[in-house]
Design a protein around this motif. Structure first.
Motif, PDB file in Angstrom:
ATOM      1  N   LEU A 291       0.832  -1.204   0.000  1.00  0.00           N
ATOM      2  CA  LEU A 291       0.000   0.000   0.000  1.00  0.00           C
ATOM      3  C   LEU A 291       0.866   1.254   0.000  1.00  0.00           C
ATOM      4  O   LEU A 291       0.595   2.228  -0.700  1.00  0.00           O
ATOM      5  N   VAL A 294       2.339   1.887  -3.423  1.00  0.00           N
ATOM      6  CA  VAL A 294       1.349   2.431  -4.356  1.00  0.00           C
ATOM      7  C   VAL A 294       1.022   3.884  -4.011  1.00  0.00           C
ATOM      8  O   VAL A 294       0.907   4.737  -4.891  1.00  0.00           O
ATOM      9  N   ALA A 295       0.879   4.170  -2.715  1.00  0.00           N
ATOM     10  CA  ALA A 295       0.544   5.534  -2.316  1.00  0.00           C
ATOM     11  C   ALA A 295       1.640   6.513  -2.730  1.00  0.00           C
ATOM     12  O   ALA A 295       1.367   7.605  -3.216  1.00  0.00           O
ATOM     13  N   GLN A 298       2.022   6.476  -6.883  1.00  0.00           N
ATOM     14  CA  GLN A 298       0.760   6.314  -7.586  1.00  0.00           C
ATOM     15  C   GLN A 298       0.827   6.653  -9.078  1.00  0.00           C
ATOM     16  O   GLN A 298       0.328   5.939  -9.920  1.00  0.00           O
TER      17      GLN A 298
ATOM     18  N   THR B 108      -7.972   8.706  -5.723  1.00  0.00           N
ATOM     19  CA  THR B 108      -6.877   8.065  -4.995  1.00  0.00           C
ATOM     20  C   THR B 108      -7.373   6.866  -4.200  1.00  0.00           C
ATOM     21  O   THR B 108      -6.815   5.782  -4.267  1.00  0.00           O
ATOM     22  N   MET B 109      -8.472   7.083  -3.469  1.00  0.00           N
ATOM     23  CA  MET B 109      -8.955   6.003  -2.612  1.00  0.00           C
ATOM     24  C   MET B 109      -9.420   4.794  -3.414  1.00  0.00           C
ATOM     25  O   MET B 109      -9.276   3.657  -2.983  1.00  0.00           O
ATOM     26  N   TRP B 112      -6.418   2.423  -4.438  1.00  0.00           N
ATOM     27  CA  TRP B 112      -5.647   1.697  -3.427  1.00  0.00           C
ATOM     28  C   TRP B 112      -5.916   0.203  -3.294  1.00  0.00           C
ATOM     29  O   TRP B 112      -4.985  -0.571  -3.092  1.00  0.00           O
ATOM     30  N   ALA B 115      -3.530  -2.495  -4.528  1.00  0.00           N
ATOM     31  CA  ALA B 115      -2.249  -2.845  -3.908  1.00  0.00           C
ATOM     32  C   ALA B 115      -2.401  -4.008  -2.933  1.00  0.00           C
ATOM     33  O   ALA B 115      -1.431  -4.654  -2.584  1.00  0.00           O
ATOM     34  N   LYS B 167     -10.952  -6.103  -5.340  1.00  0.00           N
ATOM     35  CA  LYS B 167      -9.619  -5.778  -5.833  1.00  0.00           C
ATOM     36  C   LYS B 167      -9.671  -5.370  -7.308  1.00  0.00           C
ATOM     37  O   LYS B 167      -9.060  -4.384  -7.704  1.00  0.00           O
ATOM     38  N   ALA B 170     -10.830  -1.797  -8.436  1.00  0.00           N
ATOM     39  CA  ALA B 170      -9.797  -0.767  -8.493  1.00  0.00           C
ATOM     40  C   ALA B 170      -9.035  -0.839  -9.818  1.00  0.00           C
ATOM     41  O   ALA B 170      -8.757   0.177 -10.452  1.00  0.00           O
TER      42      ALA B 170
END
Lengths: 310, 294
Positions: A291, A294-295, A298, B108-109, B112, B115, B167, B170
């Motif tokens: 995570l 990716v953050a 991005q 963005t959310m 996620w 991942a 998953k 996304a």
């Protein structure tokens, strides 16, 4: 665009909030679960606010699944796969795009077709190869009679063996072999103007110098994209590490370690209800590095994903 | 492809290609060949090599009702997860592309979850949908077994479809959004000048222009649902209850590594391989045509 559509704007926000909830609520509930005591978590209804046992649960999950070793293994594997992929993909694509020699198109198709053979459909024989990487070559030598010839000439038996089970190489190599990155790099090299190469040639640079000093610096963003995408890909592998590591305590990966937090029906634990708070704490730890990548990356991640999956 | 400036030193080119070709041969073509060999032969019970069995292994597989059950469940899983993941992703992408205030946060959310490792998502949803502790636990208190994926096969299927789609939602969202952003703004603006509202523009301009992306994602989603479901199943339902979530890949793994029936597993692998190849072939034909007409 300037227009007044208050009702539709409201609907838009409502729909997107639902989307946000779908993405976020499961993550939140997992986090909350990781902060509760075993007693609290088994008392319905499900709690929506975090409790006070987060550190205990994290520590417990860490100890139970031996996550220190597992995370290190995952990290080694993911970085090596990503780096190996970049090295391999760039030189392969370089040869395919900037060279003309007989058999080039055949090589292109040989690599291309592998996109249709995902690991999952050839797991059993790939496992056999990993148990002895040289077995294909041994068989070829046996069948062609070369082994026999060797035995006659030297008096020793020709036995090639290289076992990849329980090794980092075994975890890494088959994942590096895939063709995805090669095509990402090929697409990029095809957009490099010919004049660049002509100029390099004019200045007396050979192919390797052209590759190192002109193409590599130009492909930095490409590299970042491929690195991110391959890191995530390798980190999230499950089936392959499961097969190739029989020595789970030393060579297991983080995602595999989830098995130790969930009683498996076939195991000694005999199924039953897991300690959900510890299992969810383990989930948090295992997922966190991917995570985070990716953050932080991005932009590259999105770019790499879209360019490579063609 | 037609470049004037190229290097003609064949040996350097060959040398650069060699590592990839070696890896591809060792880990792709040889195992595929081995799968073919096993699929058409049968191991002699007391050792001493394999004997040719023709299509017997395939006949065995195809006459096994358990196999057809796995095929059927794979189809259900593929259709369910593809419809769910693509439909929602399209909806969210279309609305996100309106770029109202705060759209970056939504964007963005929604990216996620990709991942998150599929098995981890599986474990998480197994908890969320757990009959004794999850979201439905309170309902189960009132009405026992209102929701219980460890007993009810249909519930178990819903569980793996939801975990998997979460998953891939996304993943699809990323592609839809990128495709929407590549539509020239001028087209949308011209349409707005002609008096069409946002919904009308979605329907008449954006959706038709998304068709290639939709097709691409459709093929990818179906293919991946056939091969990528293993981790989720292994950590949530183990193919149960009573094989209700044993999909094709899980059955291959089980027959091959637990049942040690290499020939049967190989024959199943070949069938799955052909299926994946057919899907990929359709996709490349299509993409080629699109590039051609552009």
């Amino acid at each position: 665009m300037i227009e007044r559509t208050p009702v539709l704007n409201f609907v838009t926000h409502a729909v997107l909030l639902v989307g946000l909830a779908i993405a976020f609520v499961p993550m939140w509930l997992v986090f909350v679960a990781a902060t509760l005591s075993l007693q609290e978590i088994n008392t319905p209804p499900i709690s929506l606010l975090p409790g006070s046992h987060l550190w205990e649960n994290l520590a417990e999950a860490w100890a139970r699944a031996d996550l220190g070793v597992k995370l290190t293994n995952s990290l080694i594997m993911s970085v090596a796969v990503a780096a190996g992929k970049i090295a391999l993909a760039s030189i392969t694509a370089f040869a395919l795009v900037f060279f003309r020699f007989p058999g080039r198109m055949a090589a292109f198709w040989l690599i291309f077709i592998t996109l249709m053979l995902p690991l999952e459909v050839r797991i059993v024989p790939t496992y056999a190869v990993a148990a002895n990487v040289f077995s294909p070559y041994q068989t070829i030598l046996d069948v062609t009679g070369f082994s026999w010839l060797w035995q006659q000439l030297t008096g020793t038996e020709l036995a090639l063996e290289w076992n990849l089970l329980n090794s980092y190489t075994g975890l890494i190599l088959p994942l590096v072999a895939t063709a995805t990155g090669t095509f990402l790099y090929r697409q990029f090299f095809l957009t490099v103007p010919e004049e660049l190469m002509e100029a390099a040639k004019m200045d007396g640079a050979g192919p390797l110098r052209f590759f190192r000093e002109i193409l590599m610096p130009l492909s930095i963003t490409n590299m970042a994209a491929l690195f991110t995408i391959m890191f995530i890909y390798a980190w999230n592998q499950y089936l392959w590490p499961l097969l190739i590591t029989t020595d789970r305590t030393h060579r297991g990966t983080a995602v595999m370690a989830l098995r130790q937090l969930i009683p498996m029906s076939g195991d000694s634990t005999g199924g039953g209800v897991p300690d959900w708070n510890v299992a969810m704490a383990g989930c948090l730890i295992v997922v966190a590095p991917a995570l985070l990548v990716v953050a932080l990356m991005q932009r590259f991640f999105v770019r790499g994903l879209i360019a490579s999956d063609k | 492809m037609d470049r004037r400036a190229v290097y003609k030193t064949a040996w350097i080119g060959g040398l650069l290609l060699a590592p990839q070709l070696l890896l591809v041969f060792t880990f792709f073509y040889w195992p595929t060949g081995a799968a073919l060999f096993w699929a058409f032969t049968l191991e002699r019970p007391w050792g001493g090599g394999n004997e040719f069995a023709g299509l017997d292994n395939f006949r065995m597989v195809f006459s096994d009702t358990a196999y057809w059950g796995a095929v059927w469940r794979s189809m259900v899983f593929a259709l369910g997860s593809t419809a769910l993941a693509m439909g929602l992703a399209l909806l969210f992408a279309l609305f996100c592309d309106r770029q109202l205030r705060g759209y970056k946060a939504y964007q963005t959310m929604l990216i996620w979850p990709y991942a998150v490792a599929a098995p981890a998502a599986g474990v998480a949803f197994r908890f969320l949908f757990a009959p004794e502790a999850g979201v439905f636990a309170a309902l189960n208190k009132i009405h026992p077994d209102f929701w219980n994926p460890s007993v009810n096969g249909f519930h178990a299927m819903i569980l793996i479809v939801v975990a998997y789609s979460w998953k891939y939602l996304a993943y699809n969202f990323i592609f839809f959004l990128a495709a929407l952003q590549s539509i020239p703004r001028a087209l949308i603006e011209a349409s707005a000048m002609d008096g069409s509202g946002p919904l009308r523009r979605m329907w008449d301009i954006q959706l038709p222009l998304l068709a290639p992306t939709m097709f691409f994602l459709l093929v990818i989603n179906i293919t991946d649902s056939f091969v990528d479901s293993f981790g989720i199943i292994d950590l949530t339902t183990h193919g149960g209850p009573s094989k209700a979530t044993t999909l094709m890949v899980y059955k291959i793994y089980f027959d091959g590594f637990k049942g040690l029936d290499y020939s049967g597993a190989a024959a199943q692998s070949i069938v799955l391989m052909l299926l994946v190849m057919a899907l990929t072939f359709v996709q490349f034909r299509f993409i080629e045509r699109r590039v051609h007409y552009r």
